[in-house]
Design a protein around this motif. Structure first.
Motif, PDB file in Angstrom:
ATOM      1  N   LEU A  85       0.831  -1.304   0.466  1.00  0.00           N
ATOM      2  CA  LEU A  85       0.211   0.137   0.485  1.00  0.00           C
ATOM      3  C   LEU A  85       1.264   1.491   0.353  1.00  0.00           C
ATOM      4  O   LEU A  85       0.226   1.967  -0.701  1.00  0.00           O
ATOM      5  CB  LEU A  85      -0.908   0.041   1.347  1.00  0.00           C
ATOM      6  CG  LEU A  85      -2.076  -1.352   1.534  1.00  0.00           C
ATOM      7  CD1 LEU A  85      -2.481  -1.086   2.165  1.00  0.00           C
ATOM      8  CD2 LEU A  85      -3.031  -0.667   0.000  1.00  0.00           C
ATOM      9  N   THR A  86       1.974   1.234   0.467  1.00  0.00           N
ATOM     10  CA  THR A  86       3.026   2.261   0.409  1.00  0.00           C
ATOM     11  C   THR A  86       3.448   2.606  -0.799  1.00  0.00           C
ATOM     12  O   THR A  86       3.528   3.399  -1.059  1.00  0.00           O
ATOM     13  CB  THR A  86       3.882   2.114   2.142  1.00  0.00           C
ATOM     14  OG1 THR A  86       3.549   1.919   3.328  1.00  0.00           O
ATOM     15  CG2 THR A  86       5.165   3.209   2.071  1.00  0.00           C
ATOM     16  N   LYS A  87       4.129   1.547  -1.597  1.00  0.00           N
ATOM     17  CA  LYS A  87       4.271   1.509  -2.541  1.00  0.00           C
ATOM     18  C   LYS A  87       3.361   2.163  -4.049  1.00  0.00           C
ATOM     19  O   LYS A  87       3.303   2.768  -4.337  1.00  0.00           O
ATOM     20  CB  LYS A  87       4.546   0.250  -3.064  1.00  0.00           C
ATOM     21  CG  LYS A  87       5.409   0.091  -4.054  1.00  0.00           C
ATOM     22  CD  LYS A  87       5.714  -1.194  -4.907  1.00  0.00           C
ATOM     23  CE  LYS A  87       6.641  -1.418  -6.138  1.00  0.00           C
ATOM     24  NZ  LYS A  87       6.725  -2.098  -7.066  1.00  0.00           N
ATOM     25  N   VAL A  88       2.162   1.810  -3.910  1.00  0.00           N
ATOM     26  CA  VAL A  88       0.687   2.045  -4.146  1.00  0.00           C
ATOM     27  C   VAL A  88       0.576   3.896  -4.050  1.00  0.00           C
ATOM     28  O   VAL A  88       0.998   4.844  -4.972  1.00  0.00           O
ATOM     29  CB  VAL A  88      -0.235   2.212  -3.629  1.00  0.00           C
ATOM     30  CG1 VAL A  88      -1.159   1.968  -4.636  1.00  0.00           C
ATOM     31  CG2 VAL A  88      -0.291  -0.653  -4.516  1.00  0.00           C
ATOM     32  N   LYS A  89       0.789   3.890  -2.557  1.00  0.00           N
ATOM     33  CA  LYS A  89       0.881   5.408  -2.830  1.00  0.00           C
ATOM     34  C   LYS A  89       1.894   6.224  -3.608  1.00  0.00           C
ATOM     35  O   LYS A  89       1.186   7.276  -3.759  1.00  0.00           O
ATOM     36  CB  LYS A  89       0.466   5.573  -1.682  1.00  0.00           C
ATOM     37  CG  LYS A  89       0.194   7.782  -1.210  1.00  0.00           C
ATOM     38  CD  LYS A  89      -0.141   6.981   0.614  1.00  0.00           C
ATOM     39  CE  LYS A  89      -1.340   8.346   0.957  1.00  0.00           C
ATOM     40  NZ  LYS A  89      -2.406   9.140   0.385  1.00  0.00           N
ATOM     41  N   GLY A  90       2.525   5.993  -3.995  1.00  0.00           N
ATOM     42  CA  GLY A  90       3.856   6.267  -4.409  1.00  0.00           C
ATOM     43  C   GLY A  90       3.761   6.360  -5.863  1.00  0.00           C
ATOM     44  O   GLY A  90       4.644   7.699  -6.123  1.00  0.00           O
TER      45      GLY A  90
END
Length: 183
Positions: free
Chosen positions: A76-81
């Motif tokens: 999810l952190t990767k996706v947000k970026g």
């Protein structure tokens, strides 16, 4: 840059930074997309542009779609970026239309041609671009978040900006290796 050089040196530019295209450059890029082959003059495409806060909105949509699949916090952190990999993301959508002579596939290919034309237009201006697809291009949650109809299809996310580094030119793959002649 002449057309021959553009066609034979075009490549994706995945490392992008500010500035985004200017308004004048964006108009040129969009106009190039609108010149794509278009059987029946259906203009079966829509270009949804995200910059600045729009990139945050796109990130939130991607996160919502990833959460629906049970993604873990690391992903999810990767996706947000993801949308912030460039200062502009143009989501290219096929706007499907029923037509007796222009099947859906041809309309999707036209939207794909528009995407490539926009990428090449950016490249001709000294900008960089990379065409990405992935799971989010096929997500009903992403479609809903972007206001895309049920019968429409994302053909890609075109990330556009200024190249962060000068990438070495990839070797040319001679086209004849992919060709055959009928006898």
């Amino acid at each position: 840059m002449d057309a021959s050089e553009l066609l034979l040196t075009r490549q994706s530019t995945p490392r992008l930074t500010l500035p985004a295209p200017s308004e004048e450059q964006l108009d040129f890029i969009l106009n190039a997309g609108a010149r794509a082959p278009d059987h029946g003059a259906l203009t079966p495409w829509e270009f949804i542009i995200a910059t600045e806060s729009g990139l945050d909105t796109l990130a939130d949509i991607f996160v919502k779609a990833a959460e629906s699949t049970g993604a873990d916090e690391v992903y999810l952190t990767k996706v947000k970026g993801m949308p912030h990999r460039a200062p502009m993301v143009i989501t290219v959508v096929t706007k499907s239309q029923q037509h007796p002579k222009v099947p859906l596939l041809e309309q999707q290919l036209a939207a794909g041609c528009a995407t490539m034309a926009m990428q090449q237009a950016a490249f001709s201006l000294g900008l960089g671009a990379v065409w990405r697809t992935g799971d989010f291009a096929f997500s009903a949650i992403v479609n809903e978040g972007l206001g895309i109809g049920l019968d429409d299809q994302i053909v890609g996310f075109l990330y556009v900006g200024t190249p962060a580094v000068k990438a070495p030119l990839k070797a040319l793959k001679p086209g004849r290796q992919f060709a055959r002649f009928l006898k």
